[in-house]
Write a protein that holds these residues in place. Structure first.
Motif, PDB file in Angstrom:
ATOM      1  N   GLN A  15       0.821  -1.218   0.000  1.00  0.00           N
ATOM      2  CA  GLN A  15       0.000   0.000   0.000  1.00  0.00           C
ATOM      3  C   GLN A  15       0.854   1.267   0.000  1.00  0.00           C
ATOM      4  O   GLN A  15       0.534   2.244  -0.658  1.00  0.00           O
ATOM      5  CB  GLN A  15      -0.898  -0.037   1.252  1.00  0.00           C
ATOM      6  CG  GLN A  15      -1.827   1.116   1.424  1.00  0.00           C
ATOM      7  CD  GLN A  15      -2.951   1.065   0.413  1.00  0.00           C
ATOM      8  OE1 GLN A  15      -3.462   0.003   0.104  1.00  0.00           O
ATOM      9  NE2 GLN A  15      -3.310   2.209  -0.132  1.00  0.00           N
ATOM     10  N   LYS A  16       1.955   1.244   0.747  1.00  0.00           N
ATOM     11  CA  LYS A  16       2.795   2.440   0.855  1.00  0.00           C
ATOM     12  C   LYS A  16       4.179   2.237   0.231  1.00  0.00           C
ATOM     13  O   LYS A  16       5.114   2.998   0.509  1.00  0.00           O
ATOM     14  CB  LYS A  16       2.969   2.844   2.334  1.00  0.00           C
ATOM     15  CG  LYS A  16       1.684   3.196   3.043  1.00  0.00           C
ATOM     16  CD  LYS A  16       0.953   4.368   2.421  1.00  0.00           C
ATOM     17  CE  LYS A  16       1.456   5.686   2.879  1.00  0.00           C
ATOM     18  NZ  LYS A  16       0.658   6.816   2.315  1.00  0.00           N
ATOM     19  N   LEU A  18       6.484   0.034   0.788  1.00  0.00           N
ATOM     20  CA  LEU A  18       7.519  -0.143   1.814  1.00  0.00           C
ATOM     21  C   LEU A  18       8.087  -1.560   1.702  1.00  0.00           C
ATOM     22  O   LEU A  18       7.475  -2.439   1.072  1.00  0.00           O
ATOM     23  CB  LEU A  18       6.915   0.027   3.217  1.00  0.00           C
ATOM     24  CG  LEU A  18       6.268   1.368   3.521  1.00  0.00           C
ATOM     25  CD1 LEU A  18       5.420   1.262   4.787  1.00  0.00           C
ATOM     26  CD2 LEU A  18       7.331   2.449   3.696  1.00  0.00           C
ATOM     27  N   LEU A  32       2.965   4.972   9.763  1.00  0.00           N
ATOM     28  CA  LEU A  32       3.356   4.630   8.388  1.00  0.00           C
ATOM     29  C   LEU A  32       2.720   5.591   7.374  1.00  0.00           C
ATOM     30  O   LEU A  32       2.707   5.319   6.181  1.00  0.00           O
ATOM     31  CB  LEU A  32       2.943   3.185   8.069  1.00  0.00           C
ATOM     32  CG  LEU A  32       3.623   2.107   8.917  1.00  0.00           C
ATOM     33  CD1 LEU A  32       3.019   0.739   8.641  1.00  0.00           C
ATOM     34  CD2 LEU A  32       5.118   2.076   8.656  1.00  0.00           C
ATOM     35  N   GLN A  33       2.173   6.697   7.888  1.00  0.00           N
ATOM     36  CA  GLN A  33       1.585   7.758   7.035  1.00  0.00           C
ATOM     37  C   GLN A  33       0.348   7.277   6.273  1.00  0.00           C
ATOM     38  O   GLN A  33       0.096   7.727   5.162  1.00  0.00           O
ATOM     39  CB  GLN A  33       2.625   8.301   6.022  1.00  0.00           C
ATOM     40  CG  GLN A  33       3.971   8.669   6.609  1.00  0.00           C
ATOM     41  CD  GLN A  33       3.865   9.845   7.580  1.00  0.00           C
ATOM     42  OE1 GLN A  33       3.152  10.792   7.321  1.00  0.00           O
ATOM     43  NE2 GLN A  33       4.552   9.757   8.691  1.00  0.00           N
ATOM     44  N   PHE A  34      -0.417   6.344   6.855  1.00  0.00           N
ATOM     45  CA  PHE A  34      -1.675   5.938   6.221  1.00  0.00           C
ATOM     46  C   PHE A  34      -2.708   7.036   6.464  1.00  0.00           C
ATOM     47  O   PHE A  34      -2.958   7.406   7.605  1.00  0.00           O
ATOM     48  CB  PHE A  34      -2.188   4.632   6.845  1.00  0.00           C
ATOM     49  CG  PHE A  34      -1.709   3.391   6.153  1.00  0.00           C
ATOM     50  CD1 PHE A  34      -0.360   3.067   6.149  1.00  0.00           C
ATOM     51  CD2 PHE A  34      -2.593   2.544   5.510  1.00  0.00           C
ATOM     52  CE1 PHE A  34       0.093   1.925   5.509  1.00  0.00           C
ATOM     53  CE2 PHE A  34      -2.157   1.403   4.870  1.00  0.00           C
ATOM     54  CZ  PHE A  34      -0.815   1.085   4.867  1.00  0.00           C
ATOM     55  N   ASP A  35      -3.314   7.537   5.406  1.00  0.00           N
ATOM     56  CA  ASP A  35      -4.425   8.480   5.572  1.00  0.00           C
ATOM     57  C   ASP A  35      -5.739   7.718   5.391  1.00  0.00           C
ATOM     58  O   ASP A  35      -5.748   6.489   5.250  1.00  0.00           O
ATOM     59  CB  ASP A  35      -4.275   9.679   4.639  1.00  0.00           C
ATOM     60  CG  ASP A  35      -4.371   9.294   3.175  1.00  0.00           C
ATOM     61  OD1 ASP A  35      -4.782   8.162   2.867  1.00  0.00           O
ATOM     62  OD2 ASP A  35      -4.040  10.143   2.327  1.00  0.00           O
ATOM     63  N   ASP A  38      -5.887   5.538   2.303  1.00  0.00           N
ATOM     64  CA  ASP A  38      -5.038   4.336   2.430  1.00  0.00           C
ATOM     65  C   ASP A  38      -5.751   3.277   3.263  1.00  0.00           C
ATOM     66  O   ASP A  38      -5.688   2.090   2.964  1.00  0.00           O
ATOM     67  CB  ASP A  38      -3.710   4.692   3.120  1.00  0.00           C
ATOM     68  CG  ASP A  38      -2.808   5.546   2.243  1.00  0.00           C
ATOM     69  OD1 ASP A  38      -2.782   5.327   1.027  1.00  0.00           O
ATOM     70  OD2 ASP A  38      -2.136   6.441   2.792  1.00  0.00           O
ATOM     71  N   LYS A  39      -6.415   3.746   4.332  1.00  0.00           N
ATOM     72  CA  LYS A  39      -7.087   2.784   5.219  1.00  0.00           C
ATOM     73  C   LYS A  39      -8.234   2.084   4.490  1.00  0.00           C
ATOM     74  O   LYS A  39      -8.417   0.876   4.612  1.00  0.00           O
ATOM     75  CB  LYS A  39      -7.606   3.483   6.475  1.00  0.00           C
ATOM     76  CG  LYS A  39      -6.493   3.881   7.427  1.00  0.00           C
ATOM     77  CD  LYS A  39      -7.068   4.529   8.667  1.00  0.00           C
ATOM     78  CE  LYS A  39      -5.989   5.204   9.479  1.00  0.00           C
ATOM     79  NZ  LYS A  39      -6.515   6.069  10.515  1.00  0.00           N
TER      80      LYS A  39
ATOM     81  N   ARG B 253      -4.693  14.606  -0.896  1.00  0.00           N
ATOM     82  CA  ARG B 253      -5.432  13.335  -1.042  1.00  0.00           C
ATOM     83  C   ARG B 253      -6.870  13.574  -0.621  1.00  0.00           C
ATOM     84  O   ARG B 253      -7.146  14.444   0.202  1.00  0.00           O
ATOM     85  CB  ARG B 253      -4.840  12.288  -0.106  1.00  0.00           C
ATOM     86  CG  ARG B 253      -3.339  12.106  -0.263  1.00  0.00           C
ATOM     87  CD  ARG B 253      -2.990  10.851  -0.936  1.00  0.00           C
ATOM     88  NE  ARG B 253      -3.347   9.694  -0.145  1.00  0.00           N
ATOM     89  CZ  ARG B 253      -3.461   8.469  -0.683  1.00  0.00           C
ATOM     90  NH1 ARG B 253      -3.297   8.303  -1.967  1.00  0.00           N
ATOM     91  NH2 ARG B 253      -3.753   7.435   0.080  1.00  0.00           N
TER      92      ARG B 253
END
Lengths: 80, 378
Positions: A15-16, A18, A32-35, A38-39, B253
């Motif tokens: 997803q990121k 990594l 992990l900078q999930f916004d 992303d979630k 975003r």
């Protein structure tokens, strides 16, 4: 055989973009900078990968990667 | 460390902040916990109906002074414009960031204790009342507890599935061209596309708010990403192609949310919890009036408490007041997603659009006045 934990970590890493090796169970998605997008995408990926459904309440309790792995393992075991 | 309040409120959105302000004004000791350190953008249509404006005014908040921009027209489009009508009531657009900040500030001014930037982990009831567990380990105690966490559920108090599950919601603010801004001027535009619909309206800072609902299955099929969703919209609707070409996204975003129980109405709450706003009932964006329901629920709860009714009676009143509204709005939303071709019939009867816009509102005689009495319209 790939374990549920490995499959979860692979989805999170993809997803990121990594490396799986850099992920630790105590890390949070926020770290992990999930916004929010992303979630949503990660939940889609997990539901598709494991053929299960995650409710909003369950999602709200999944703070760390360890929580996600444990939650998915529990649901996948229940469904089996 | 334990601190004791009369009321513990989880969530500082419109419902929680309004309840905190009303209760604190009555002299109750109120502690409200909001997880955001500062008010943030939320996935929301940001449409303020006449009823929402009236409730804000009752609290002493003037939406126009906060920068709200008027919404006077409703346009419905699919591939092309289907119908346009004047809204038969006063309405406005105001970003949630501005509105939530104003309401929280008001709650503080009324005397509520507001804790921001900390998350409620759990809300439990025992023989002494309610215990609120915060994520940093602190515990708060209260005689009464209100659940106002919006679209996010709290462990142990999860809502069931709504009548329209499976939708994913996105929100993005867009900078349109001068010509596009003039075309959108003072209108809320509802656009139907295969697998969902969206609402777009001007924001107070001259941009446009785009809030879209799309079936999770459709989103997966088209690639699952935000750019793919935008391409899907433009490919499905010439109206949107014209409205969105060269539009610049104001956030890096979009804000996104899945698993929203649209069409949910909370059944009985025997545990004595006051569930407000989206925790009481969830109405689909642009099909119903979620913001007004949020403010109404806070007024209804405080009016019930002031009349010595319990949370169960409040819950019954909310169900009585909103059941048909939620069912009707959810049907409308489902029709827009599943049978968008029916909307083209409105081309031949545009006045029906006006009636649809009115039918999803809270009835005037059920609204509460500032004195927490139902409005007298006789």
């Amino acid at each position: 055989m790939t374990t549920i934990a490995e499959r979860c970590l692979s989805l999170i890493a993809n997803q990121k973009a990594l490396s799986v090796e850099t992920l630790r169970p105590d890390q949070t998605l926020e770290e992990l900078q999930f916004d929010s997008l992303d979630k949503v995408t990660l939940v889609f990926d997990i539901e598709e990968e494991f053929h299960l459904s995650i409710s909003d309440a369950e999602l709200a309790q999944l703070h760390t990667l360890g929580d996600i792995i444990n939650g998915v393992t529990r649901k996948a075991t229940e469904a089996a | 460390m334990h601190k004791t309040s009369d009321f513990l409120i989880a969530g500082g959105g419109p419902a929680g902040a309004t309840a905190a302000a009303l209760l604190a004004s009555r002299g109750e000791r109120v502690t409200l916990v909001e997880r955001s350190a500062i008010p943030e953008q939320k996935v929301c249509g940001e449409f303020l109906s006449h009823e929402t404006l009236a409730y804000m005014k009752g609290l002493g908040l003037n939406a126009w002074r906060l920068g709200a921009t008027p919404i006077r027209k409703l346009r419905l489009a699919g591939n092309h414009l289907i119908a346009e009508t004047s809204l038969p009531f006063e309405a406005a657009s105001l970003s949630r960031k501005t509105m939530d900040a104003a309401l929280l500030r008001h709650a503080l001014e009324c005397g509520a204790h507001v804790i921001q930037g900390r998350q409620v982990e759990r809300l439990d009831r025992d023989a002494d009342g309610w215990r609120m567990h915060l994520s940093d380990g602190e515990q708060l105690r209260g005689s009464q507890a209100m659940l106002a966490t919006g679209k996010h559920d709290l462990r142990g108090h999860a809502r069931g599935e709504g009548m329209q599950p499976g939708l994913v919601a996105f929100k993005m603010h867009l900078k349109l061209s001068g010509e596009q801004t003039r075309q959108l001027n003072e209108a809320v535009e509802v656009v139907l596309f295969p697998g969902g619909y969206l609402g777009m309206q001007p924001t107070e800072d001259g941009n446009a708010n785009l809030c879209l609902l799309i079936r999770g299955n459709t989103l997966r099929k088209i690639g699952g990403s935000w750019p793919a969703a935008l391409e899907h919209l433009k490919a499905s609707s010439r109206f949107l192609r014209e409205r969105l070409w060269a539009a610049q996204e104001c956030f890096s975003r979009p804000f996104a949310l899945s698993h929203i129980p649209y069409g949910y109405i909370r059944p009985e709450t025997p545990e004595g919890l006051w569930a407000l706003g989206d925790q009481a009932t969830v109405i689909p964006s642009f099909s119903g009036d979620g913001m007004a329901i949020a403010l109404h629920s806070a007024h209804c709860a405080v009016a019930c408490y002031a009349s010595h009714h319990d949370a169960a009676e409040y819950n019954r009143q909310m169900r009585r007041c909103h059941q048909s509204q939620v069912v009707w709005s959810t049907r409308l939303s489902r029709m827009m997603v599943e049978a968008p071709q029916l909307a083209s019939l409105l081309r031949y009867c545009p006045s029906l659009l006006q009636r649809l816009a009115t039918s999803t509102r809270i009835a005037e005689d059920r609204l509460f006045t500032p004195s927490l009495k139902p409005r007298d319209v006789s």
